[in-house]
Design a protein around this motif. Structure first.
Motif: not given
Ligand code: DX5
Ligand code: ZN
Length: 217
Positions: A94-103, A128-141
């Motif tokens: 998405t181009e709208q990362i911050r908007h998506c977090i707010d939603l 990082l200050s805006k979110i609750d979790l980071v999901l690191v992919m350890s395979v190609e989704p």
């Protein structure tokens, strides 16, 4: 450090979704991971809103929804309505990362952002200050049952360092190719939550595999 296992329902038996969700509900796993794929962001289609209800009805555990879809901003509120506790989307989608977090936050859930194996952790620095979790992919989704890509371990270390530096408290989750054989490495690197699909559901004793992951040394 806290240790959380999030079994991925992608590897469950869809003819017995309620039974498999109840098995996770009885287990030591605190979260239930729900992989939503649209056939555009990833070359596979899994499931969408209709599976949320039977899963939500069969457990009170934390529903950890992983969206592998383009334009997640169009759908995140609906996933919260269907019972998601965490909604995680891909920054590449998405181009709208911050908007998506707010939603997600305004809808009443916790917000996570995920990065594919080729995406560096630095793209997340200002989020990082805006979110609750980071999901690191350890395979190609896109698919369960793939082999773990070790560059995820460095990413977990980098994120844990950034978290410390910035005095933040988001959780670090890792997804793909994880079992009791490599869980300790990731927990030790600074991850709190590990997703496991095939390791749990293909195990002879899934509840024991979850315990083995939690106790891995
Ligand atoms: C992959 C999904 C994963 C998947 C993990 O795109 O995001 O959650 O279910 O499956 P395993 O644990 O089998 O690698
Ligand atoms: Zn996932």
């Amino acid at each position: 450090m806290k240790r959380i296992i999030s079994p991925s329902m992608l590897s469950a038996d869809f003819g017995n979704l309620e039974r498999d969700t109840r098995m996770i509900d009885r287990s030591q796993a605190e979260w239930v991971h729900i992989d939503v794929m649209d056939g555009v962001f990833v070359p596979n289609i899994s499931f969408g809103f209709p599976v949320m209800k039977p899963i939500r009805q069969a457990t009170k555990k934390v529903l950890d929804v992983h969206l592998m879809i383009v334009e997640p901003e169009k759908y995140v509120e609906r996933f919260v309505k269907e019972g998601a506790d965490y909604v995680t989307f891909h920054v590449e989608a998405t181009e709208q990362i911050r908007h998506c977090i707010d939603l997600i936050h305004n809808a009443g859930a916790k917000a996570g952002v995920s990065i594919k194996p080729a995406t560096p952790t630095r793209v997340l620095r200002d989020l990082l200050s805006k979110i609750d979790l980071v999901l690191v992919m350890s395979v190609e989704p896109g698919f369960g049952g793939q082999s773990f890509m070790p560059n995820a371990i460095d990413k977990v270390r980098e994120l844990a360092a950034m978290r410390k530096e910035q005095g933040l408290d988001f959780l670090i989750e890792v997804d793909g190719g994880i079992s009791s054989k490599n869980a300790a490495l990731l927990f030790d690197a600074g991850a709190e939550a590990l997703v496991a699909g095939s390791a749990v559901f293909k195990a002879e004793n899934p509840e024991q595999e979850i315990i083995d992951m939690l106790e891995a040394k």
